[in-house]
Design a protein around this motif. Structure first.
Motif, PDB file in Angstrom:
ATOM      1  N   VAL A 128       0.934  -1.042   0.016  1.00 19.11           N
ATOM      2  CA  VAL A 128       0.031   0.026  -0.107  1.00 19.11           C
ATOM      3  C   VAL A 128       1.025   1.265  -0.081  1.00 19.11           C
ATOM      4  O   VAL A 128       1.663   1.250   0.931  1.00 19.11           O
ATOM      5  N   PRO A 129       0.771   2.150  -0.940  1.00 15.90           N
ATOM      6  CA  PRO A 129       1.768   3.348  -0.932  1.00 15.90           C
ATOM      7  C   PRO A 129       1.677   4.207   0.239  1.00 15.90           C
ATOM      8  O   PRO A 129       0.415   4.354   0.858  1.00 15.90           O
ATOM      9  N   GLY A 130       2.677   4.445   0.823  1.00 15.25           N
ATOM     10  CA  GLY A 130       2.709   5.047   2.220  1.00 15.25           C
ATOM     11  C   GLY A 130       2.068   6.276   2.067  1.00 15.25           C
ATOM     12  O   GLY A 130       1.447   6.965   3.048  1.00 15.25           O
ATOM     13  N   GLU A 131       2.153   7.090   0.901  1.00 19.76           N
ATOM     14  CA  GLU A 131       1.464   8.299   0.789  1.00 19.76           C
ATOM     15  C   GLU A 131      -0.141   8.254   0.800  1.00 19.76           C
ATOM     16  O   GLU A 131      -0.727   9.233   1.638  1.00 19.76           O
ATOM     17  N   ILE A 132      -0.660   7.298   0.643  1.00 22.06           N
ATOM     18  CA  ILE A 132      -2.159   6.884   0.787  1.00 22.06           C
ATOM     19  C   ILE A 132      -2.656   6.716   2.273  1.00 22.06           C
ATOM     20  O   ILE A 132      -3.311   7.223   2.538  1.00 22.06           O
ATOM     21  N   LEU A 133      -1.609   5.949   2.766  1.00 23.06           N
ATOM     22  CA  LEU A 133      -1.794   5.396   4.436  1.00 23.06           C
ATOM     23  C   LEU A 133      -1.627   6.948   4.928  1.00 23.06           C
ATOM     24  O   LEU A 133      -2.267   7.061   5.988  1.00 23.06           O
ATOM     25  N   ALA A 134      -0.729   7.611   4.762  1.00 22.13           N
ATOM     26  CA  ALA A 134      -0.361   9.063   5.383  1.00 22.13           C
ATOM     27  C   ALA A 134      -1.576   9.686   5.473  1.00 22.13           C
ATOM     28  O   ALA A 134      -2.001  10.578   6.188  1.00 22.13           O
ATOM     29  N   GLY A 135      -2.325   9.998   3.994  1.00 22.05           N
ATOM     30  CA  GLY A 135      -3.417  10.787   4.163  1.00 22.05           C
ATOM     31  C   GLY A 135      -4.646  10.152   4.899  1.00 22.05           C
ATOM     32  O   GLY A 135      -5.296  10.933   5.452  1.00 22.05           O
ATOM     33  N   PHE A 136      -4.756   8.891   5.194  1.00 21.55           N
ATOM     34  CA  PHE A 136      -5.798   8.600   5.994  1.00 21.55           C
ATOM     35  C   PHE A 136      -5.369   8.785   7.274  1.00 21.55           C
ATOM     36  O   PHE A 136      -6.137   9.333   8.125  1.00 21.55           O
ATOM     37  N   LEU A 137      -4.061   8.633   7.880  1.00 23.86           N
ATOM     38  CA  LEU A 137      -3.662   8.830   9.210  1.00 23.86           C
ATOM     39  C   LEU A 137      -3.836  10.481   9.842  1.00 23.86           C
ATOM     40  O   LEU A 137      -4.114  10.678  10.781  1.00 23.86           O
ATOM     41  N   THR A 138      -3.604  11.140   8.615  1.00 23.86           N
ATOM     42  CA  THR A 138      -3.587  12.779   8.809  1.00 23.86           C
ATOM     43  C   THR A 138      -5.050  13.182   8.917  1.00 23.86           C
ATOM     44  O   THR A 138      -5.394  13.698   9.911  1.00 23.86           O
ATOM     45  N   ALA A 139      -6.055  12.638   8.147  1.00 26.87           N
ATOM     46  CA  ALA A 139      -7.543  12.696   8.474  1.00 26.87           C
ATOM     47  C   ALA A 139      -7.893  12.278   9.805  1.00 26.87           C
ATOM     48  O   ALA A 139      -8.539  13.025  10.514  1.00 26.87           O
ATOM     49  N   LEU A 140      -7.531  10.938  10.065  1.00 23.42           N
ATOM     50  CA  LEU A 140      -7.796  10.388  11.512  1.00 23.42           C
ATOM     51  C   LEU A 140      -7.324  11.249  12.750  1.00 23.42           C
ATOM     52  O   LEU A 140      -7.982  11.556  13.804  1.00 23.42           O
ATOM     53  N   ASP A 141      -6.176  11.874  12.519  1.00 23.41           N
ATOM     54  CA  ASP A 141      -5.358  12.729  13.632  1.00 23.41           C
ATOM     55  C   ASP A 141      -6.360  13.935  13.810  1.00 23.41           C
ATOM     56  O   ASP A 141      -6.649  14.378  14.815  1.00 23.41           O
ATOM     57  N   ALA A 142      -6.787  14.275  13.005  1.00 26.77           N
ATOM     58  CA  ALA A 142      -7.485  15.585  12.671  1.00 26.77           C
ATOM     59  C   ALA A 142      -9.124  15.486  13.314  1.00 26.77           C
ATOM     60  O   ALA A 142      -9.547  16.595  13.528  1.00 26.77           O
ATOM     61  N   ARG A 143      -9.426  14.292  13.378  1.00 30.09           N
ATOM     62  CA  ARG A 143     -10.913  13.979  13.635  1.00 30.09           C
ATOM     63  C   ARG A 143     -11.334  14.123  15.088  1.00 30.09           C
ATOM     64  O   ARG A 143     -10.423  13.712  15.958  1.00 30.09           O
ATOM     65  N   ASP A 144     -12.145  14.872  15.389  1.00 31.84           N
ATOM     66  CA  ASP A 144     -12.563  14.914  16.955  1.00 31.84           C
ATOM     67  C   ASP A 144     -13.534  13.669  17.225  1.00 31.84           C
ATOM     68  O   ASP A 144     -13.045  13.104  18.445  1.00 31.84           O
ATOM     69  N   GLN A 145     -14.427  13.749  16.929  1.00 36.65           N
ATOM     70  CA  GLN A 145     -15.562  12.468  17.169  1.00 36.65           C
ATOM     71  C   GLN A 145     -15.041  11.152  16.343  1.00 36.65           C
ATOM     72  O   GLN A 145     -15.415  11.188  15.141  1.00 36.65           O
ATOM     73  N   LEU A 146     -14.156  10.371  17.021  1.00 36.35           N
ATOM     74  CA  LEU A 146     -13.534   9.278  16.103  1.00 36.35           C
ATOM     75  C   LEU A 146     -14.698   8.186  15.623  1.00 36.35           C
ATOM     76  O   LEU A 146     -14.449   7.531  14.706  1.00 36.35           O
ATOM     77  N   ALA A 147     -15.773   8.124  16.485  1.00 40.32           N
ATOM     78  CA  ALA A 147     -16.842   6.970  16.123  1.00 40.32           C
ATOM     79  C   ALA A 147     -18.090   7.589  15.616  1.00 40.32           C
ATOM     80  O   ALA A 147     -18.850   6.849  15.135  1.00 40.32           O
ATOM     81  N   LEU A 148     -18.080   8.971  15.499  1.00 37.17           N
ATOM     82  CA  LEU A 148     -19.436   9.444  15.179  1.00 37.17           C
ATOM     83  C   LEU A 148     -19.386   9.313  13.438  1.00 37.17           C
ATOM     84  O   LEU A 148     -18.386   9.849  12.690  1.00 37.17           O
TER      85      LEU A 148
END
Length: 273
Positions: A128-148
């Motif tokens: 899996v290209p690291g750039e793709i996973l980085a995009g997912f993790l950056t969005a995850l880090d910025a999210r407040d309500q993780l399960a909403l």
């Protein structure tokens, strides 16, 4: 930065000293992980302020020197500052397989600190290209309500079709494919062992409808095996999967020194200056 890509530029080693050792390549969903998936993701998590812990489990005989200890299982765990999200490098830890490929990264999140279990998890194999996973993790880090929940499946499909991917002819509301029909993203039945906090995923009988989650994969040659695969449990919010899909389908080239054997002839490439 934009660069013209040429499919006939040689990349095979050994190369003369005048030939660049790195290339800009595309499409990124076929570019592989450059042999550094751990480093690429770990660097992203470090830049986000996540803490890393190395967990080692093994067996040591009496009077045995520490360096002779038999390490049975080990993993690297990265934890967000709020301890609500974490990522595990599980490749050395005898992971289960996804599409006949071993899981390399498992990313999980919980709703609050009172919960001992993950609300949802996502899984990514090598290449899996690291750039793709980085995009997912950056969005995850910025999210407040993780399960909403936020938005619906259209968020994911819109993200890839905006970059030229095609809706699945048979299931246009749940799937899409890249223009070369090599990479896919689909909302459907979740593979076995994918962990999710929704109790319905635990109590569903074999003949009952199962919860749907997003799956993505690259199969450059039909029937010849997968290049990579990713699986998102049913409770992963659609907007986070959309962040993954947006980076997955991006037309921006990525820097590579190592190309997958199965796709090297399909990649456009230009020397990196």
């Amino acid at each position: 930065m934009e660069t013209h890509l040429h499919p006939d530029v040689p990349i095979d080693p050994p190369a003369p000293a005048c030939v660049p050792s790195a290339y800009w390549v595309g499409p990124r969903h076929l570019a592989g992980d450059d042999g550094r998936l751990y480093d690429a993701v770990a660097d992203t998590l470090a830049s986000l302020g996540w803490t890393s812990l190395t967990l080692v489990r093994g067996r040591q005989e009496p009077d045995e020197a520490p360096e002779d200890r038999q390490v049975l299982r080990s993993t690297v765990l990265h934890i967000s500052p709020d301890s609500l999200r974490w990522a595990q490098w599980v490749l050395p830890d005898e992971p289960f397989h996804l599409g006949n490929l071993p899981i390399a990264w498992q990313v999980s999140a919980r709703a609050d600190l009172r919960s001992l279990l993950a609300q949802w998890s996502a899984y990514f194999t090598p290449d899996v290209p690291g750039e793709i996973l980085a995009g997912f993790l950056t969005a995850l880090d910025a999210r407040d309500q993780l399960a909403l929940p936020c938005g619906g499946p259209e968020l994911v499909l819109d993200a890839v079709t905006a970059h030229g991917w095609l809706r699945d002819v048979d299931q246009p509301g749940t799937g899409a494919v890249d223009p070369t029909f090599a990479s896919h993203i689909h909302l459907g039945e979740v593979p076995p062992l994918i962990q999710d906090g929704d109790t319905l995923a635990l109590v569903a009988e074999a003949d009952e409808a199962v919860l749907a989650g997003w799956q993505a994969w690259a199969e450059p040659v039909l029937g010849a095996g997968y290049l990579w695969a990713a699986s998102f449990s049913s409770s992963v919010p659609h907007d986070l999967v959309a962040a993954f899909a947006d980076s997955l389908s991006s037309s921006a080239p990525v820097l590579r020194r190592v190309l997958p054997e199965s796709t090297r002839d399909r990649l456009l490439r230009a020397p990196a200056s």
